[in-house]
Design a protein around this motif. Structure first.
Motif, PDB file in Angstrom:
ATOM      1  N   VAL A 210       8.713  19.638 -25.368  1.00 36.27           N
ATOM      2  CA  VAL A 210       9.035  20.618 -24.332  1.00 36.27           C
ATOM      3  C   VAL A 210      10.416  20.334 -23.733  1.00 36.27           C
ATOM      4  O   VAL A 210      10.716  19.189 -23.374  1.00 36.27           O
ATOM      5  CB  VAL A 210       7.979  20.564 -23.190  1.00 36.27           C
ATOM      6  CG1 VAL A 210       8.300  21.569 -22.093  1.00 36.27           C
ATOM      7  CG2 VAL A 210       6.594  20.814 -23.745  1.00 36.27           C
ATOM      8  N   ASP A 211      11.233  21.375 -23.641  1.00 39.84           N
ATOM      9  CA  ASP A 211      12.523  21.236 -22.967  1.00 39.84           C
ATOM     10  C   ASP A 211      12.296  21.583 -21.484  1.00 39.84           C
ATOM     11  O   ASP A 211      12.292  22.752 -21.097  1.00 39.84           O
ATOM     12  CB  ASP A 211      13.536  22.185 -23.611  1.00 39.84           C
ATOM     13  CG  ASP A 211      14.910  22.044 -22.983  1.00 39.84           C
ATOM     14  OD1 ASP A 211      15.011  21.363 -21.933  1.00 39.84           O
ATOM     15  OD2 ASP A 211      15.873  22.614 -23.528  1.00 39.84           O
ATOM     16  N   PHE A 212      12.101  20.545 -20.671  1.00 42.77           N
ATOM     17  CA  PHE A 212      11.752  20.772 -19.272  1.00 42.77           C
ATOM     18  C   PHE A 212      12.874  21.426 -18.469  1.00 42.77           C
ATOM     19  O   PHE A 212      12.630  21.990 -17.416  1.00 42.77           O
ATOM     20  CB  PHE A 212      11.314  19.447 -18.605  1.00 42.77           C
ATOM     21  CG  PHE A 212       9.946  19.010 -19.029  1.00 42.77           C
ATOM     22  CD1 PHE A 212       8.815  19.467 -18.371  1.00 42.77           C
ATOM     23  CD2 PHE A 212       9.777  18.151 -20.113  1.00 42.77           C
ATOM     24  CE1 PHE A 212       7.540  19.071 -18.771  1.00 42.77           C
ATOM     25  CE2 PHE A 212       8.513  17.750 -20.521  1.00 42.77           C
ATOM     26  CZ  PHE A 212       7.394  18.217 -19.844  1.00 42.77           C
ATOM     27  N   SER A 213      14.110  21.373 -19.008  1.00 42.73           N
ATOM     28  CA  SER A 213      15.215  21.984 -18.261  1.00 42.73           C
ATOM     29  C   SER A 213      15.116  23.514 -18.299  1.00 42.73           C
ATOM     30  O   SER A 213      15.736  24.209 -17.516  1.00 42.73           O
ATOM     31  CB  SER A 213      16.562  21.531 -18.836  1.00 42.73           C
ATOM     32  OG  SER A 213      16.712  22.069 -20.137  1.00 42.73           O
ATOM     33  N   LYS A 214      14.311  24.030 -19.247  1.00 39.54           N
ATOM     34  CA  LYS A 214      14.221  25.487 -19.388  1.00 39.54           C
ATOM     35  C   LYS A 214      12.995  26.075 -18.714  1.00 39.54           C
ATOM     36  O   LYS A 214      12.759  27.276 -18.781  1.00 39.54           O
ATOM     37  CB  LYS A 214      14.216  25.858 -20.871  1.00 39.54           C
ATOM     38  CG  LYS A 214      15.559  25.590 -21.531  1.00 39.54           C
ATOM     39  CD  LYS A 214      15.650  26.283 -22.860  1.00 39.54           C
ATOM     40  CE  LYS A 214      17.032  26.081 -23.435  1.00 39.54           C
ATOM     41  NZ  LYS A 214      16.994  25.790 -24.862  1.00 39.54           N
ATOM     42  N   ILE A 215      12.162  25.234 -18.147  1.00 38.73           N
ATOM     43  CA  ILE A 215      10.976  25.777 -17.469  1.00 38.73           C
ATOM     44  C   ILE A 215      11.012  25.397 -15.995  1.00 38.73           C
ATOM     45  O   ILE A 215      11.720  24.474 -15.604  1.00 38.73           O
ATOM     46  CB  ILE A 215       9.656  25.332 -18.143  1.00 38.73           C
ATOM     47  CG1 ILE A 215       9.563  23.811 -18.210  1.00 38.73           C
ATOM     48  CG2 ILE A 215       9.523  25.931 -19.521  1.00 38.73           C
ATOM     49  CD1 ILE A 215       8.267  23.320 -18.795  1.00 38.73           C
ATOM     50  N   LYS A 216      10.216  26.142 -15.227  1.00 40.11           N
ATOM     51  CA  LYS A 216      10.370  26.022 -13.776  1.00 40.11           C
ATOM     52  C   LYS A 216       9.397  24.987 -13.186  1.00 40.11           C
ATOM     53  O   LYS A 216       8.181  25.072 -13.400  1.00 40.11           O
ATOM     54  CB  LYS A 216      10.080  27.401 -13.164  1.00 40.11           C
ATOM     55  CG  LYS A 216      10.492  27.520 -11.726  1.00 40.11           C
ATOM     56  CD  LYS A 216      10.299  28.957 -11.254  1.00 40.11           C
ATOM     57  CE  LYS A 216      10.139  28.947  -9.753  1.00 40.11           C
ATOM     58  NZ  LYS A 216       9.385  30.054  -9.263  1.00 40.11           N
ATOM     59  N   LYS A 217       9.981  24.028 -12.486  1.00 40.47           N
ATOM     60  CA  LYS A 217       9.136  23.016 -11.826  1.00 40.47           C
ATOM     61  C   LYS A 217       8.512  23.632 -10.572  1.00 40.47           C
ATOM     62  O   LYS A 217       9.183  24.344  -9.830  1.00 40.47           O
ATOM     63  CB  LYS A 217      10.017  21.837 -11.429  1.00 40.47           C
ATOM     64  CG  LYS A 217       9.272  20.671 -10.872  1.00 40.47           C
ATOM     65  CD  LYS A 217      10.185  19.469 -10.847  1.00 40.47           C
ATOM     66  CE  LYS A 217       9.771  18.525  -9.760  1.00 40.47           C
ATOM     67  NZ  LYS A 217      10.651  17.369  -9.705  1.00 40.47           N
ATOM     68  N   ILE A 218       7.232  23.386 -10.368  1.00 42.31           N
ATOM     69  CA  ILE A 218       6.585  23.904  -9.161  1.00 42.31           C
ATOM     70  C   ILE A 218       6.745  22.834  -8.079  1.00 42.31           C
ATOM     71  O   ILE A 218       6.263  21.710  -8.257  1.00 42.31           O
ATOM     72  CB  ILE A 218       5.092  24.188  -9.400  1.00 42.31           C
ATOM     73  CG1 ILE A 218       4.932  25.122 -10.594  1.00 42.31           C
ATOM     74  CG2 ILE A 218       4.430  24.768  -8.174  1.00 42.31           C
ATOM     75  CD1 ILE A 218       3.494  25.330 -11.009  1.00 42.31           C
ATOM     76  N   PHE A 242       4.665  22.438 -14.107  1.00 41.31           N
ATOM     77  CA  PHE A 242       5.720  23.389 -14.459  1.00 41.31           C
ATOM     78  C   PHE A 242       5.083  24.720 -14.815  1.00 41.31           C
ATOM     79  O   PHE A 242       3.926  24.778 -15.201  1.00 41.31           O
ATOM     80  CB  PHE A 242       6.506  22.882 -15.676  1.00 41.31           C
ATOM     81  CG  PHE A 242       7.297  21.641 -15.396  1.00 41.31           C
ATOM     82  CD1 PHE A 242       8.656  21.716 -15.108  1.00 41.31           C
ATOM     83  CD2 PHE A 242       6.692  20.399 -15.416  1.00 41.31           C
ATOM     84  CE1 PHE A 242       9.390  20.583 -14.840  1.00 41.31           C
ATOM     85  CE2 PHE A 242       7.416  19.244 -15.147  1.00 41.31           C
ATOM     86  CZ  PHE A 242       8.765  19.336 -14.858  1.00 41.31           C
ATOM     87  N   ILE A 243       5.886  25.761 -14.715  1.00 49.81           N
ATOM     88  CA  ILE A 243       5.357  27.075 -15.101  1.00 49.81           C
ATOM     89  C   ILE A 243       6.312  27.694 -16.125  1.00 49.81           C
ATOM     90  O   ILE A 243       7.529  27.528 -16.050  1.00 49.81           O
ATOM     91  CB  ILE A 243       5.182  27.984 -13.865  1.00 49.81           C
ATOM     92  CG1 ILE A 243       4.379  29.218 -14.219  1.00 49.81           C
ATOM     93  CG2 ILE A 243       6.491  28.365 -13.223  1.00 49.81           C
ATOM     94  CD1 ILE A 243       3.797  29.932 -12.996  1.00 49.81           C
ATOM     95  N   THR A 244       5.738  28.353 -17.098  1.00 47.74           N
ATOM     96  CA  THR A 244       6.544  29.080 -18.071  1.00 47.74           C
ATOM     97  C   THR A 244       5.854  30.400 -18.375  1.00 47.74           C
ATOM     98  O   THR A 244       4.712  30.594 -17.995  1.00 47.74           O
ATOM     99  CB  THR A 244       6.760  28.235 -19.347  1.00 47.74           C
ATOM    100  OG1 THR A 244       7.608  28.940 -20.217  1.00 47.74           O
ATOM    101  CG2 THR A 244       5.455  27.911 -20.053  1.00 47.74           C
ATOM    102  N   ARG A 245       6.560  31.296 -19.010  1.00 50.04           N
ATOM    103  CA  ARG A 245       5.976  32.625 -19.248  1.00 50.04           C
ATOM    104  C   ARG A 245       6.122  33.006 -20.709  1.00 50.04           C
ATOM    105  O   ARG A 245       7.015  32.520 -21.392  1.00 50.04           O
ATOM    106  CB  ARG A 245       6.682  33.673 -18.378  1.00 50.04           C
ATOM    107  CG  ARG A 245       6.439  33.421 -16.920  1.00 50.04           C
ATOM    108  CD  ARG A 245       7.106  34.437 -16.032  1.00 50.04           C
ATOM    109  NE  ARG A 245       7.050  33.987 -14.646  1.00 50.04           N
ATOM    110  CZ  ARG A 245       5.970  34.030 -13.878  1.00 50.04           C
ATOM    111  NH1 ARG A 245       4.849  34.526 -14.338  1.00 50.04           N
ATOM    112  NH2 ARG A 245       5.994  33.572 -12.645  1.00 50.04           N
TER     113      ARG A 245
END
Ligand SMILES: Cc1cc2nc3c(=O)[nH]c(=O)nc-3n(C[C@H](O)[C@H](O)[C@H](O)COP(=O)(O)OP(=O)(O)OC[C@H]3O[C@@H](n4cnc5c(N)ncnc54)[C@H](O)[C@@H]3O)c2cc1C
Length: 277
Positions: A210-218, A242-245
């Motif tokens: 997972v590229d965490f820089s591209k998904i939103k940290k809650i 984290f949240i992703t869509r």
């Protein structure tokens, strides 16, 4: 050799419901026996690791208020806790904790093992014993008889369960546990009508992929909430959420692989529960 024992209550199954039932029985002073398929899988979370959340947190608070263990146990075992839906009105706020699954099991098992008036054994209940249309005990597949005044059945998703992965299907319980193959026939024999649901589970993904820089940290709550009135957890998040869509790429991947979907190819035809959270 005759194996026969006497209890006030026998609880079948040490999932979430069975742990509470067994503790409740023992805590009001009744001699209680908890029989479960695998002692190492007490309070197993086969799927989503969360406790609480929309539609469920009020239940956790109620269990807590009634002297139950779930809320206290998650406070001792969470990785992350948060009040959800804070952008909306208070009527839809709910507290959700993400559990360390192994720690949750271990902590619950410790509580059960220390509980007075509660015995726990590993075994498969194969039969409910009745006399004059009254339940008087249970039998395990080894032939042992446990006489009792009441039986609490909390066998979860294990009865004649099978696992479906795409086009494959094999006998088994949640998280590759064994399936309980005999109890359903005994229930039917005493006149209980059975039905079957399907459940589903999210995919597990490899963290490194997972590229965490591209998904939103809650963001965490400055004031961590609590699910228990009696036990306050460590009050900090150990893991971030984290949240992703889904996007067009996700949808195309799904479209390209529809022939592997057990629902589409009708490898699953059972109905789902109306509100599987
Ligand atoms: C793949 C999967 C995904 C799921 N996803 C979700 C989800 O996202 N959210 C959600 O809320 N729920 C989900 N569920 C349902 C989940 O199982 C329940 O929420 C929860 O575990 C139910 O708790 P329980 O105590 O009723 O039963 P379980 O946790 O299923 O426990 C049943 C217990 O009974 C024991 N047992 C069964 N038969 C016998 C027998 N004959 N003799 C002795 N012991 C027996 C088992 O060993 C087990 O300990 C999912 C289930 C599965 C399998």
């Amino acid at each position: 050799m005759k194996l026969e024992y006497n209890y006030d209550i026998v609880v079948i199954g040490a999932g979430h419901a069975g742990c509470e039932a067994a503790l409740a029985g023992a805590r009001i002073g009744l001699n209680t026996l908890l029989i479960t398929l695998n002692m190492d899988c007490i309070a197993l979370m086969p799927c989503n690791p969360s406790i609480g959340g929309p539609g469920k947190s009020h239940l956790v608070y109620e269990i807590d208020a009634l002297g139950g263990e779930m809320a206290r146990n998650i406070e001792r075992s969470y990785l992350n806790i948060k009040t959800l839906n804070t952008s909306k009105g208070p009527a839809v706020h709910s507290v959700r904790a993400q559990a360390d699954k192994k720690l949750y099991q271990q902590n619950m098992k410790n509580v059960l093992l220390k509980q007075e008036k509660l015995d726990i054994i590993q075994g498969e209940v194969s039969e409910i014993i009745t006399e004059n249309k009254k339940v008087v005990g249970v039998k395990t597949i080894t032939g042992a008889l446990y006489r009792c005044k009441k039986v609490v059945l909390t066998s979860g998703t294990y009865l004649k369960s099978y696992i479906v992965v795409g086009p494959a299907r094999y006998i088994g319980g949640p998280h590759n546990q064994m399936s309980a193959m005999y109890l359903s026939d005994s229930l039917e024999k005493i006149g209980i009508e059975l039905d079957r649901f399907q459940t589903a589970t999210p995919p597990r993904i490899k963290r490194e992929s997972v590229d965490f820089s591209k998904i939103k940290k809650i963001p965490y709550d400055e004031e961590p909430p609590s699910l228990s009135f009696f036990v306050k957890g460590h009050g900090r998040d150990i893991l971030d959420c984290f949240i992703t869509r889904t996007n067009e790429n996700t949808i195309n991947t799904i479209r390209d692989n529809l022939d592997s979907s057990p629902l589409v190819i009708k490898n699953i035809t059972d109905k789902g529960p109306r509100y599987c959270p």
